[in-house]
Design an enzyme around this catalytic site. Structure first.
Site, mmCIF file in Angstrom:
data_model
loop_
_atom_site.group_PDB
_atom_site.id
_atom_site.type_symbol
_atom_site.label_atom_id
_atom_site.label_comp_id
_atom_site.label_asym_id
_atom_site.label_seq_id
_atom_site.Cartn_x
_atom_site.Cartn_y
_atom_site.Cartn_z
ATOM 1 N N GLU A 178 1.435 19.840 86.143
ATOM 2 C CA GLU A 178 0.159 20.309 86.709
ATOM 3 C C GLU A 178 -0.152 19.417 87.904
ATOM 4 O OE1 GLU A 178 -2.938 18.468 86.711
ATOM 5 O OE2 GLU A 178 -1.883 16.714 85.931
ATOM 6 N N SER A 211 -3.376 12.881 84.249
ATOM 7 C CA SER A 211 -3.282 12.547 85.665
ATOM 8 C C SER A 211 -2.419 11.301 85.877
ATOM 9 C CB SER A 211 -4.700 12.370 86.229
ATOM 10 O OG SER A 211 -4.693 12.395 87.624
ATOM 11 N N HIS A 260 -6.173 19.631 85.741
ATOM 12 C CA HIS A 260 -7.406 19.166 86.378
ATOM 13 C C HIS A 260 -8.470 20.255 86.528
ATOM 14 C CE1 HIS A 260 -4.857 15.732 87.500
ATOM 15 N NE2 HIS A 260 -5.968 15.077 87.768
#
Length: 310
Positions: A209, A109, A278
């Site tokens: 992503e 992330s 995620h």
């Protein structure tokens, strides 16, 4: 490429919080998780302090990260959680001298900013893998916790992704493509654009992503990447998990249409189906290590070296 060293029981793990804060019970869970693996967690006092955005002030978050980078008795930097904040530390990181010995950075992330910096500036290989607060809350299934353990302790030297879906003709024709993986969170990668630390995609497979981004925003980021020349330079694009991002009018996302459009627009291979990001399953993706991509019987098969050594 600089190899990281496999874990041994008793190793010190430097825990950092470069982005959002974790709650006290999450920090405790991360601590207990590392003990369960017979590792020594080093979680500095005062790592997390009330702040309107981050786990602490920029200077303090950087000081903890610098201490982890420069510590002589540890070889691992494992991030507690993502959120937002790592990119604010990059200008300070850029003033540091490259360490003689590489360390292993672990996180996803927001940690994408640090992955890109360590890869591009210092030549390290890193691991896009679950954050400590997630592991500490038992949100990783035993099967995938075992996979991560085997990679880190050197029982596995490769990570294998089967059943990637080729989305365009260029992908369907792939045979014995030797490359390396770079990338991470799409929004974080976009925030590097136009900076001295913009993501470099040359001779690499770009993995992306994201979470909570609607289709038009994903499309806009891809368009910026195209106009900036990122797709021209790379060997191909691999889509990890995209979750959330439902349209207010339908309560469904329109990712399928967005990805179909890009499959038709791009002349580089585009694949989908990497179980990383995620979603519930967050498989480890080694960055900046040799990999091989093949298409067999209509399915993409990706094998990535972990980048570890004894």
């Amino acid at each position: 490429m600089a190899h990281w060293k496999y874990f041994n029981e008793g190793d010190i793990i430097d825990v950092v919080a470069p982005g959002y804060p974790s709650k006290p019970h999450e920090v405790e869970g991360a601590h207990d998780f590392l003990l369960k693996w017979k590792l020594q967690p080093r979680i500095p006092k005062g790592l997390i302090k009330p702040h309107f955005l981050h786990a602490h002030e920029d200077e303090a978050r950087f000081a903890f990260l610098k201490a982890a980078i420069e510590s002589k008795d540890s070889r691992v930097i494992w991030c507690l959680r993502g959120g937002y904040g790592s990119n604010r530390l990059i200008p300070m990181l850029a003033k540091l001298k490259k360490p003689k010995e590489p360390k292993l950075l672990i996180g996803i992330s927001d940690i994408t900013s640090l992955h890109s910096f360590f890869i591009q500036e210092w030549g390290w290989s890193t691991l896009h893998a679950p954050l400590l607060d997630r592991l500490g809350r038992n949100l990783v299934s035993p099967k995938f916790e075992k996979e991560l353990h085997e990679i880190l302790f050197g029982q596995e030297t490769e990570v294998e992704f089967k059943n990637l879906k080729p989305l365009n003709e260029a992908a369907r024709k792939v045979k014995n493509l030797k490359s390396k993986i770079v990338g991470g969170n799409l929004t974080v990668l976009q925030s590097s654009m136009g900076t001295p630390w913009q993501i470099e995609t040359k001779k690499s497979l770009l993995f992306v992503e994201d979470i909570g981004e609607r289709g038009y925003r994903i499309d806009r980021m891809f368009e910026q990447f195209r106009q900036a020349g990122l797709f021209k330079q790379c060997h191909g694009l691999i889509l990890g998990d995209f979750v959330g991002g439902e349209e207010p009018s339908t309560q469904k996302n329109n990712f399928k249409l967005v990805f179909k459009r890009w499959a038709e627009d791009l002349d580089i291979p585009l694949f989908q189906g990497m179980q990383a990001g995620h979603a519930v399953i967050q498989r480890p993706v080694p960055f900046n290590t040799p990999c091989m991509l093949n298409v067999e019987k209509g399915k993409g098969h990706l094998v990535i070296k972990t980048g570890g050594r004894k």
